[in-house]
Scaffold this active site. Structure first.
Site, PDB file in Angstrom:
ATOM      1  CG  ASN A 208      -0.206  -0.171   2.387  1.00  0.00           C
ATOM      2  OD1 ASN A 208       0.667   0.889   2.952  1.00  0.00           O
ATOM      3  ND2 ASN A 208      -0.486  -1.062   3.193  1.00  0.00           N
ATOM      4  CG  ASP A 277      -6.797  -5.724   6.167  1.00  0.00           C
ATOM      5  OD1 ASP A 277      -6.400  -5.803   7.494  1.00  0.00           O
ATOM      6  OD2 ASP A 277      -7.301  -4.398   6.059  1.00  0.00           O
ATOM      7  CE  LYS A 287      10.062 -11.734 -13.760  1.00  0.00           C
ATOM      8  NZ  LYS A 287      10.868 -11.082 -14.999  1.00  0.00           N
ATOM      9  N   PRO A 303      -3.352 -11.889   9.667  1.00  0.00           N
ATOM     10  CG  PRO A 303      -1.551 -12.469  11.094  1.00  0.00           C
ATOM     11  CD  PRO A 303      -2.089 -12.519   9.879  1.00  0.00           C
ATOM     12  CG  ASP A 304      -7.109  -6.964  13.245  1.00  0.00           C
ATOM     13  OD1 ASP A 304      -6.128  -6.198  14.057  1.00  0.00           O
ATOM     14  OD2 ASP A 304      -8.095  -6.525  12.938  1.00  0.00           O
ATOM     15  CB  ILE A 305      -1.046  -7.180  14.376  1.00  0.00           C
ATOM     16  CG1 ILE A 305      -0.530  -7.495  13.207  1.00  0.00           C
ATOM     17  CG2 ILE A 305       0.194  -6.982  15.516  1.00  0.00           C
ATOM     18  CD1 ILE A 305       0.604  -7.039  12.416  1.00  0.00           C
ATOM     19  CG  PHE A 321      -2.817   5.585  13.228  1.00  0.00           C
ATOM     20  CD1 PHE A 321      -2.026   5.094  14.386  1.00  0.00           C
ATOM     21  CD2 PHE A 321      -2.690   6.848  12.704  1.00  0.00           C
ATOM     22  CE1 PHE A 321      -1.157   6.056  15.054  1.00  0.00           C
ATOM     23  CE2 PHE A 321      -1.703   7.478  13.375  1.00  0.00           C
ATOM     24  CZ  PHE A 321      -0.956   7.289  14.280  1.00  0.00           C
ATOM     25  CE  LYS A 335     -10.836  -0.171  10.122  1.00  0.00           C
ATOM     26  NZ  LYS A 335     -10.234   0.688   9.021  1.00  0.00           N
ATOM     27  CE  LYS A 339      -8.730  -3.154  13.751  1.00  0.00           C
ATOM     28  NZ  LYS A 339      -7.601  -3.813  12.948  1.00  0.00           N
TER      29      LYS A 339
HETATM   30  O1  PMT Z   1       3.047   6.217   6.495  1.00  0.00           O
HETATM   31  P1  PMT Z   1       2.674   7.334   5.923  1.00  0.00           P
HETATM   32  O2  PMT Z   1       2.862   7.548   4.548  1.00  0.00           O
HETATM   33  O3  PMT Z   1       3.008   8.490   6.940  1.00  0.00           O
HETATM   34  O4  PMT Z   1       0.954   7.213   6.047  1.00  0.00           O
HETATM   35  C1  PMT Z   1       0.379   7.116   7.392  1.00  0.00           C
HETATM   36  C2  PMT Z   1      -0.821   6.332   7.670  1.00  0.00           C
HETATM   37  C3  PMT Z   1      -1.972   6.880   6.747  1.00  0.00           C
HETATM   38  C4  PMT Z   1      -0.466   4.818   7.448  1.00  0.00           C
HETATM   39  C5  PMT Z   1      -1.227   6.258   9.076  1.00  0.00           C
HETATM   40  O5  PMT Z   1      -1.454   7.611   9.317  1.00  0.00           O
HETATM   41  C6  PMT Z   1      -2.391   5.316   9.206  1.00  0.00           C
HETATM   42  O6  PMT Z   1      -3.578   5.779   9.275  1.00  0.00           O
HETATM   43  N1  PMT Z   1      -2.089   4.121   9.547  1.00  0.00           N
HETATM   44  C7  PMT Z   1      -3.146   3.011   9.677  1.00  0.00           C
HETATM   45  C8  PMT Z   1      -3.470   2.471   8.320  1.00  0.00           C
HETATM   46  C9  PMT Z   1      -4.310   1.308   8.143  1.00  0.00           C
HETATM   47  O7  PMT Z   1      -3.910   0.229   7.940  1.00  0.00           O
HETATM   48  O8  PMT Z   1      -5.404   1.492   8.925  1.00  0.00           O
HETATM   49  P2  PMT Z   1      -6.554   0.288   9.215  1.00  0.00           P
HETATM   50  O9  PMT Z   1      -7.838   1.071   9.284  1.00  0.00           O
HETATM   51  O10 PMT Z   1      -6.422  -0.817   7.798  1.00  0.00           O
HETATM   52  O11 PMT Z   1      -6.188  -0.356  10.438  1.00  0.00           O
HETATM   53  C10 PMT Z   1      -6.712  -0.356  11.645  1.00  0.00           C
HETATM   54  C11 PMT Z   1      -5.500  -0.399  12.776  1.00  0.00           C
HETATM   55  O12 PMT Z   1      -5.346  -1.843  12.747  1.00  0.00           O
HETATM   56  C12 PMT Z   1      -4.558   0.152  12.227  1.00  0.00           C
HETATM   57  O13 PMT Z   1      -3.940   0.666  13.527  1.00  0.00           O
HETATM   58  C13 PMT Z   1      -3.300  -0.987  11.733  1.00  0.00           C
HETATM   59  O14 PMT Z   1      -2.265  -0.870  12.275  1.00  0.00           O
HETATM   60  C14 PMT Z   1      -4.068  -2.185  12.427  1.00  0.00           C
HETATM   61  N2  PMT Z   1      -4.187  -3.481  11.708  1.00  0.00           N
HETATM   62  C15 PMT Z   1      -4.608  -3.486  10.427  1.00  0.00           C
HETATM   63  C16 PMT Z   1      -4.564  -4.679   9.726  1.00  0.00           C
HETATM   64  C17 PMT Z   1      -3.964  -5.679  10.326  1.00  0.00           C
HETATM   65  N3  PMT Z   1      -3.953  -6.854   9.833  1.00  0.00           N
HETATM   66  N4  PMT Z   1      -3.513  -5.614  11.568  1.00  0.00           N
HETATM   67  C18 PMT Z   1      -3.463  -4.435  12.314  1.00  0.00           C
HETATM   68  O15 PMT Z   1      -3.043  -4.376  13.451  1.00  0.00           O
END
Ligand code: PMT
Length: 406
Positions: A208, A277, A287, A303-305, A321, A335, A339
Site C-alpha cells: 500500500n 489485510d 518468477k 492476522p489482525d495484529i 489508527f 475499529k 480491537k
Molecule cells: O506511513 P505514512 O505515509 O506516513 O501514512 C500514514 C498512515 C496513513 C499509514 C497512518 O497515519 C495510518 O492511518 N495508519 C493506519 C493505516 C491502516 O492500515 O488502517 P486500518 O484502518 O486498515 O487498520 C486499523 C488499525 O489496525 C491500524 O492501527 C493498523 O495498524 C491495524 N491493523 C490493520 C490490519 C491488520 N491486519 N492488523 C492490524 O493490526
C-alpha cells in the site's frame, strides 16, 4: 521548528571533523535555533572563526583573555543558553571535562554550565577504544551529559572503524532530545510504521502507499520526550530515528511476530503501520511468467495484529489508527470497539495533503472514554506530539488506578 526560540552554544574542538560543524550550524539554525559558537585553539587550526561568524551572524568566542574577549563569558555562556552541543569533541576535550580541568574558554564554560549538554565524540578508532577515553566518557554520562556514539566508516587517518562524527541530522535529533519535555521518561513504547510487503513471487508483492512517515515521527518525538522506543517498521526508505531501536520486518506475519515479542514488556503500543489485510495464498518460488491474457490470484486474510494483542493485554495502553476514505468517525469507532483500543487516530486519507506519503496529516483523536478531538492540518511531528499528549494522560490515569488498587 523544533528549536524555535532556543539558544544553543556549539563548542567546536580540534579534530578534522571540525569542518562538519559548519553544516551542523546550518541545520540547528534551520530548526529555529540561535547558535553561538565557541572554538578551541586547536579547532581554529582546522576551520577559521569567520566561517562560523558568517553563518551565525554572531561573534565567535575563542579565548578567555585578550582585547576581544568578554571577561564573564566563561561563566555566563554555559548558563544563559538553553543547551550546549560539543561537536566534534576530541579525546583531549573529553579527558579535560571528565577530570574537571578548565584551561581554556570552552572547558571552563563546561565547568560552570548549568544547562543540558550533548557531547559528540569524533576521533581515531584506537583512541575511541582506549579504556581511558571510555572511562572518561562513562564519567561524563554519569554526570548526566548525553554522549553520542560515533559512526563507523573510513576515518581521516586512513583506518576504517568507529570514530566518525555522526551525521549532522542525527546530532540535531539528539540535541532536540535535550530541549524537549521529558514526560515519557521511564516509559517503554512500541511503535509500528510503514507498509507490509506480501509476496506473489520473488520479485512482486502486494502493498500500500504508506511511507512510514507518521509512525517514524511518533517514534522520534517519543524518544525526544524520554521514552525507550522500539520501532517495528515495514519496508521504508526512512533513516532510523536517533535513539530508537528498530526491528525491520517485511510481511504482516513478520510484524505480528515482532509486535507479539515486544508487547509484554511495554507501557504502550501505537500501531501506525498500514498492515496488509490480505496476502497471496501462495507465494510462488519462481518468477511468474507473462503467459496468459488474464490471471486470477487467491488471497488469504492476514492476522489482525491489534486485535490479537487484546487478550495479551495486562496494563498496556493500546492506540490504533484508522485510515479511512468514508464515514471516518463511525468506522474509527467501530475499529476501536472491535480491537479493544484505548485511543484511535481517525485519519482522513482523502485529501492530497493528509494521510499517505505527505509530511502533513489531518486526524481526529477518539478516546474510548471522552469526546472526539478533531485536529487541524498539522505536520506529522505535530500530530505525533498530540497523540503522545493523550498517551501521557492515559498512562497517568492507569498509574493512579494501579496505586489505588494496590
Ligand atoms: O506511513 P505514512 O505515509 O506516513 O501514512 C500514514 C498512515 C496513513 C499509514 C497512518 O497515519 C495510518 O492511518 N495508519 C493506519 C493505516 C491502516 O492500515 O488502517 P486500518 O484502518 O486498515 O487498520 C486499523 C488499525 O489496525 C491500524 O492501527 C493498523 O495498524 C491495524 N491493523 C490493520 C490490519 C491488520 N491486519 N492488523 C492490524 O493490526
Amino acid at each position: 521548528m523544533v528549536f524555535l526560540g532556543k539558544r544553543i552554544l556549539l563548542g567546536v574542538t580540534g579534530g578534522i571533523a571540525a569542518y562538519k560543524a559548519a553544516e551542523l550550524v546550518r541545520r540547528l539554525m534551520g530548526g529555529g535555533a540561535r547558535v553561538k559558537v565557541v572554538m578551541t585553539a586547536a579547532a581554529r587550526e582546522f576551520v577559521g572563526p569567520l566561517t562560523f561568524a558568517a553563518l551565525t551572524g554572531e561573534k565567535v568566542a575563542t579565548a578567555m583573555f585578550g582585547p576581544e574577549s568578554d571577561p564573564l563569558e566563561h561563566i555566563s555562556l554555559g548558563q544563559e543558553v538553553d543547551a550546549i552541543v560539543v561537536a566534534p569533541a576530541t579525546a583531549n576535550f573529553i579527558g579535560k571535562v571528565a577530570g574537571g580541568i578548565g584551561d581554556d574558554l570552552l572547558t571552563t564554560i563546561m565547568l560552570a554550565a548549568t544547562v543540558p549538554v550533548l557531547v559528540c565524540p569524533a576521533m581515531n578508532a584506537e583512541m575511541w577504544a582506549n579504556p581511558v577515553v571510555q572511562g572518561n566518557l562513562a564519567r561524563l554520562k554519569g554526570r548526566g551529559l548525553l554522549v553520542m556514539e560515533p559512526a563507523a566508516g573510513p576515518l581521516a587517518c586512513g583506518a576504517v572503524g568507529l570514530g566518525r562524527l555522526p551525521e549532522p541530522d542525527l546530532i540535531v535529533e539528539a540535541a532536540a532530545g535535550l530541549l524537549s519535555v521529558r514526560d515519557l521518561a521511564g516509559r517503554k513504547l512500541l511503535v509500528t510504521a510503514g507498509p507490509t510487503h506480501e509476496d506473489f513471487d520473488p520479485v512482486r508483492f502486494l502493498t500500500n502507499r504508506s511511507s512510514g512517515k507518521q509512525g517514524y515521527a511518533l517514534a522520534r518525538v517519543a524518544w525526544r520526550r524520554g521514552a525507550d522506543v522500539t520501532l517495528v517498521s515495514g519496508p521504508t526508505s526512512l533513516p532510523v530515528p536517533y535513539g530508537v531501536k528498530c526491528v525491520m520486518v517485511r510481511s504482516a506475519r513478520d510484524m505480528q511476530a515482532a509486535v507479539k515479542a515486544h508487547f509484554p514488556e511495554v507501557d504502550a503500543l501505537l500501531m501506525a503501520a498500514a498492515v496488509s489485510d490480505y496476502r497471496p495464498t501462495q507465494a510462488e518460488v519462481r518468477k511468474i511468467k507473462r503467459a496468459r491474457e488474464e490471471m486470477t490470484f487467491h488471497l488469504t486474510q492476514n492476522p489482525d495484529i491489534l486485535k490479537q494483542m487484546a487478550p495479551l493485554k495486562s496494563q498496556q495502553i493500546v492506540v490504533g489508527f484508522a485510515a479511512e476514505t468514508h464515514d471516518l468517525e463511525a468506522e474509527a469507532r467501530r475499529k476501536m470497539r472491535e480491537k479493544h483500543l484505548d485511543l484511535i487516530v481517525a485519519n482522513d486519507v482523502n485529501r492530497p495533503d493528509s494521510g499517505f506519503q505527505v509530511d502533513t496529516n489531518e486526524v481526529t483523536l477518539i478516546p474510548r472514554v471522552g469526546e472526539a478531538m478533531p485536529l487541524p492540518l498539522l505536520s506529522k511531528e505535530e500530530v505525533a506530539a498530540k497523540i503522545l499528549d493523550q498517551v501521557v494522560a492515559l498512562l497517568e490515569t492507569r498509574d493512579e488506578a494501579l496505586t489505588k488498587n494496590a
